[in-house]
Design an enzyme around this catalytic site. Sequence first.
Site, PDB file in Angstrom:
ATOM      1  N   TYR A 102     -25.597 -23.266  26.596  1.00 40.34           N
ATOM      2  CA  TYR A 102     -26.314 -23.292  27.882  1.00 40.34           C
ATOM      3  C   TYR A 102     -25.305 -23.568  28.984  1.00 40.34           C
ATOM      4  O   TYR A 102     -24.428 -24.419  28.838  1.00 40.34           O
ATOM      5  CB  TYR A 102     -27.354 -24.417  27.880  1.00 40.34           C
ATOM      6  CG  TYR A 102     -28.019 -24.617  29.222  1.00 40.34           C
ATOM      7  CD1 TYR A 102     -29.220 -23.987  29.518  1.00 40.34           C
ATOM      8  CD2 TYR A 102     -27.427 -25.404  30.211  1.00 40.34           C
ATOM      9  CE1 TYR A 102     -29.823 -24.139  30.757  1.00 40.34           C
ATOM     10  CE2 TYR A 102     -28.015 -25.556  31.455  1.00 40.34           C
ATOM     11  CZ  TYR A 102     -29.218 -24.928  31.727  1.00 40.34           C
ATOM     12  OH  TYR A 102     -29.803 -25.066  32.949  1.00 40.34           O
ATOM     13  N   GLU A 190     -28.217 -19.580  36.068  1.00 43.37           N
ATOM     14  CA  GLU A 190     -28.299 -20.128  34.712  1.00 43.37           C
ATOM     15  C   GLU A 190     -28.071 -19.040  33.665  1.00 43.37           C
ATOM     16  O   GLU A 190     -28.594 -17.939  33.797  1.00 43.37           O
ATOM     17  CB  GLU A 190     -29.690 -20.737  34.522  1.00 43.37           C
ATOM     18  CG  GLU A 190     -29.916 -21.369  33.163  1.00 43.37           C
ATOM     19  CD  GLU A 190     -31.363 -21.834  32.995  1.00 43.37           C
ATOM     20  OE1 GLU A 190     -31.652 -22.990  33.358  1.00 43.37           O
ATOM     21  OE2 GLU A 190     -32.187 -21.049  32.511  1.00 43.37           O
TER      22      GLU A 190
END
Length: 377
Positions: A102, A190
């Site tokens: 992530y 993101e």
Amino acid sequence: MKIHEYQAKDLFSSYGIPVKRYILCHDTGEAGIAYDALSMEYVVVKAQVLTGGRGKAGGVKLAKSREDALLHAGNILKLTIKDYPVNKIIVTEAVDIGSEYYMSFIIDRNTKSVVLMMCAEGGVDIEDVAAKSPEKIHKFPIDPLVGVPDYLARKFAFVMFKDISQVNQMAIILQKLYKLFIETDASLAEINPLVLTNQGELVAVDAKMTFDDNALYRQPQVLKLFEPTEDEKVETAAKEKGFSFVHLDGEIGCMVNGAGLAMATMDMIKLYGGTPANFLDIGGSSNPNKVIDAMTLLLKDPKVKVVLINIFGGITRCDDVASGLLAAFEQLETDIPVIVRLTGTNEKEGREMLRGTRFKVAETMGDATRMAVEASK
Ligand code: GDP
Ligand code: MN
């Protein structure tokens, strides 16, 4: 403002962040053509909706054949994910996933800076990781004057990877994503998951970007990507009439003059156990047309059971407001209960005018809110 994954991937590509080829489709026919055009055995079919959690909702499916791809495309196009109907999908080259990471840049109000967040356990369960083991999420505030120069990019990359080839790839992605974030006035960029493939390359398998609405005036390329939701269309139309309007899920429609009072009204509704259907600041003036416009807006929501009108008469006089309300409701066809709280200049006169009419009149905010909550039950 949010954009779709495919739009974010276009931005990623233009900044040199590695993504796989994709083709946007609106029906299974297009999905078939896309499958052939990609000419890969394995593809992934992905819902394009302005919300996350698509994977868990069945909106991301690996297909191992043309037939499979068409089947998934048909099923995904029938889905509604968190109230967003799926109208388009992408068919994209599948990635041979080794592990999922992530990473994101986000505006952080505590440190008053952009913060880099990274986690070695990326993927669809990142919320669980954040909740159960927050220490696994690495956070680095970025000094706006320094940005992410080479030495910092490498320092951050080493937090995630040991292998030098992966560190090098990661450092480049970090710098490019930061550059994209800053240059587009983003509030979030993101990548989840950032995938390390079994062939050793890093690829952005998902892409999510959100932009600062207040900067859109200087980001025409970003604004072009704007696809308003049904709610946003209503909010934009309200803005053109001079209102600030935000739709919510509750049952009590609110019409208030002043943003602060509108916030306080919503708080009071909650305090007495009710739920507001909206935030609506109609601004000053007692113009009946404004009341008609506002009521029309509120009554469009079938969940609204009662309307609470909360007016503080400062420059606007309460008796003017009362005659505005009376004139407006002559033209409105609704028998929904309407509670009016008037206070301030000429309040007695205003309330007197409304007594014995279709309106239920209250003097204090507490009384008015209680009456509205009761009527909504
Ligand atoms: P989200 O659920 O809306 O965040 O959608 P993502 O694009 O992140 O996809 C969800 C999950 O699907 C990922 O975490 C992967 O595990 C899986 N996935 C997505 N693309 C691929 C792919 O190309 N190959 C494989 N094997 N899995 C994928
Ligand atoms: Mn994702």
